[in-house]
Motif scaffolding. Structure first.
Motif, PDB file in Angstrom:
ATOM      1  N   LYS A  62       0.817  -1.212   0.000  1.00  0.00           N
ATOM      2  CA  LYS A  62       0.000   0.000   0.000  1.00  0.00           C
ATOM      3  C   LYS A  62       0.852   1.263   0.000  1.00  0.00           C
ATOM      4  N   ILE A  63       2.161   1.095   0.087  1.00  0.00           N
ATOM      5  CA  ILE A  63       3.093   2.222   0.099  1.00  0.00           C
ATOM      6  C   ILE A  63       4.174   1.926  -0.931  1.00  0.00           C
ATOM      7  N   ALA A  76      -4.172   4.054  -7.337  1.00  0.00           N
ATOM      8  CA  ALA A  76      -5.205   4.879  -6.721  1.00  0.00           C
ATOM      9  C   ALA A  76      -6.458   4.059  -6.425  1.00  0.00           C
ATOM     10  N   VAL A 111      -0.667   4.349  -1.922  1.00  0.00           N
ATOM     11  CA  VAL A 111      -0.125   5.687  -2.107  1.00  0.00           C
ATOM     12  C   VAL A 111       1.276   5.576  -2.684  1.00  0.00           C
ATOM     13  N   TYR A 149      -5.376  11.252  -9.821  1.00  0.00           N
ATOM     14  CA  TYR A 149      -4.674  10.501  -8.769  1.00  0.00           C
ATOM     15  C   TYR A 149      -4.755  11.203  -7.418  1.00  0.00           C
ATOM     16  N   GLY A 194      -5.070  12.309  -3.842  1.00  0.00           N
ATOM     17  CA  GLY A 194      -5.022  11.570  -2.591  1.00  0.00           C
ATOM     18  C   GLY A 194      -4.156  10.336  -2.626  1.00  0.00           C
ATOM     19  N   SER A 195      -3.595  10.006  -3.807  1.00  0.00           N
ATOM     20  CA  SER A 195      -2.812   8.779  -3.954  1.00  0.00           C
ATOM     21  C   SER A 195      -1.336   9.031  -4.237  1.00  0.00           C
ATOM     22  N   ILE A 196      -0.973  10.270  -4.517  1.00  0.00           N
ATOM     23  CA  ILE A 196       0.422  10.605  -4.808  1.00  0.00           C
ATOM     24  C   ILE A 196       0.834  11.777  -3.940  1.00  0.00           C
ATOM     25  N   GLY A 233      -4.195   3.457   2.852  1.00  0.00           N
ATOM     26  CA  GLY A 233      -3.040   4.280   2.529  1.00  0.00           C
ATOM     27  C   GLY A 233      -3.423   5.727   2.307  1.00  0.00           C
ATOM     28  N   LYS A 234      -4.540   5.943   1.626  1.00  0.00           N
ATOM     29  CA  LYS A 234      -4.995   7.309   1.376  1.00  0.00           C
ATOM     30  C   LYS A 234      -5.310   8.044   2.680  1.00  0.00           C
ATOM     31  N   LEU A 277      -2.031   8.997   4.316  1.00  0.00           N
ATOM     32  CA  LEU A 277      -1.420  10.150   3.649  1.00  0.00           C
ATOM     33  C   LEU A 277      -2.156  11.437   4.002  1.00  0.00           C
ATOM     34  N   ASP A 278      -3.467  11.373   4.076  1.00  0.00           N
ATOM     35  CA  ASP A 278      -4.244  12.556   4.451  1.00  0.00           C
ATOM     36  C   ASP A 278      -3.849  13.050   5.841  1.00  0.00           C
TER      37      ASP A 278
END
Length: 355
Positions: free
Chosen positions: A171-172, A195, A200, A225, A227-229, A301-302, A305-306
């Protein structure tokens, strides 16, 4: 750091310009020894690891949050046979995208520096990794023979590497490479798959000192993409943007800065390397995501990251500014934010609610 240099039979090529220099000269590939570090134990190891302390990861370690059970995919030039000290943290599913490779590029240690920044052992013999109990899925994707001079990657092989990481439930995904152009259809499909899978992708911004990140980090501004990058710039010990680091520019809402100047890594019994570049800021972010995903096993993962982006130390507002983006990475503050949002901490994690 890897750079795009045009189009070949397998797509756009990404060529190494590692930026591993104390003088921070873009395109240089140097490392320098630090003094012998025998003795001193774990306290000395954390002193060497200034980046771990700067982002508050040492505080998470004290709470039992070390990345255990989380896999981080590192797509790079491979670890080779001289990274035995990392073996316990390397996934058995690690792979070379080119199975019949003829050249082993024995002098390239870029992947070693990145991997040790994530999983360096807290054994007192060197620097401590950000998520030292996590597992690294090492995926070698450089073109055969390229690292004999400058490491080159085709966009097709990078796409294959990303798909392999996703098929192994990573997931990373860490990509410490940069260039001047989009990477094309195959790579963009792999990003879209990441995504959709809730993974992420952490991408180094580049070492050209420009106002915009290079590609593929600039995909962080692409709404496909969102929220995924995350694009990652580099700061020094004072928290200032390194002179070589590309700035946030149009990716400001999905750009963060992390320790990337004079990072201590790749230690032997007598010396360590000191490396600089956004290549080494990116694994600080990847490791921090691993910490959060261990601490909160129910989050995606998203979501992790958030938390990192919203917890970053910034004066630029919720969407960031064009230099530092969302601000300086703060893993400890991100964990506190997760607790405040009501995310369930993992069993065995000693929760510090003091801030």
């Amino acid at each position: 750091m890897h750079r795009v240099r045009g189009v070949g039979p397998l797509g756009k090529l990404v060529v190494a310009a590692l930026g591993l220099t104390l003088a921070i000269g873009a395109g240089s590939a140097l490392s320098a020894p630090v003094a012998a570090h025998k003795g001193g134990g774990i306290e000395r190891a954390y002193r060497l690891s200034w980046g771990v302390r700067a982002i508050g990861a040492d505080r998470l370690h004290a709470m039992g949050v070390t990345g255990k059970g989380v896999t981080v995919a590192v797509i790079d030039s491979g670890l080779g046979n001289d990274a035995a000290g990392l073996a316990k943290n390397i996934s058995n599913a690690s792979v070379d995208i080119i199975p019949a490779r003829k050249s082993n590029a024995p002098n390239d240690r870029h992947a070693v520096y990145i991997t040790e920044t994530i999983v360096g052992s807290p054994d007192g013999e060197g620097a401590v990794g950000v998520a030292y109990d996590s597992t690294v899925l090492s995926i070698r994707a450089d073109s055969d023979g390229a690292c004999d001079k400058e490491c080159a990657f085709s966009s097709l092989n990078l796409a294959k590497a990303m798909e392999y990481a996703l098929s192994n439930k990573a997931k990373i995904i860490d990509l410490s490479l940069a260039g001047n152009h989009r990477l094309g259809e195959h790579f963009e499909k792999a990003l879209a798959h990441a995504a959709k899978a809730g993974a992420v992708v952490i991408i180094a911004a580049g070492n050209e000192g420009k106002a915009e990140p290079e590609w593929p980090a600039r995909y962080a501004a692409d709404p496909r993409y969102a929220g995924s990058i995350v694009a990652v710039g580099a700061v020094n010990k004072q928290g200032e943007l390194a002179s070589f680091s590309d700035r946030a520019g149009t990716t400001h809402a999905a750009y963060i800065v992390a320790p990337g100047q004079k990072v201590v890594t790749d230690c032997d019994p007598d010396t360590c390397a000191i490396v600089s570049g956004t290549s080494f800021a990116a694994p600080h972010v990847a490791g921090s995501l691993a910490l959060l995903m261990q601490a909160f096993p129910d989050i995606s993962g998203k979501q992790a990251l958030d938390l990192l982006l919203r917890a970053a130390d910034t004066a630029g507002g919720p969407s960031g500014d064009t230099t530092y983006g969302r601000g300086r990475l703060d893993a400890y503050r991100a964990l506190q934010l997760g607790l405040a949002q009501g995310f369930r901490p993992a069993p065995g994690v000693t929760v510090d609610r003091q801030g």
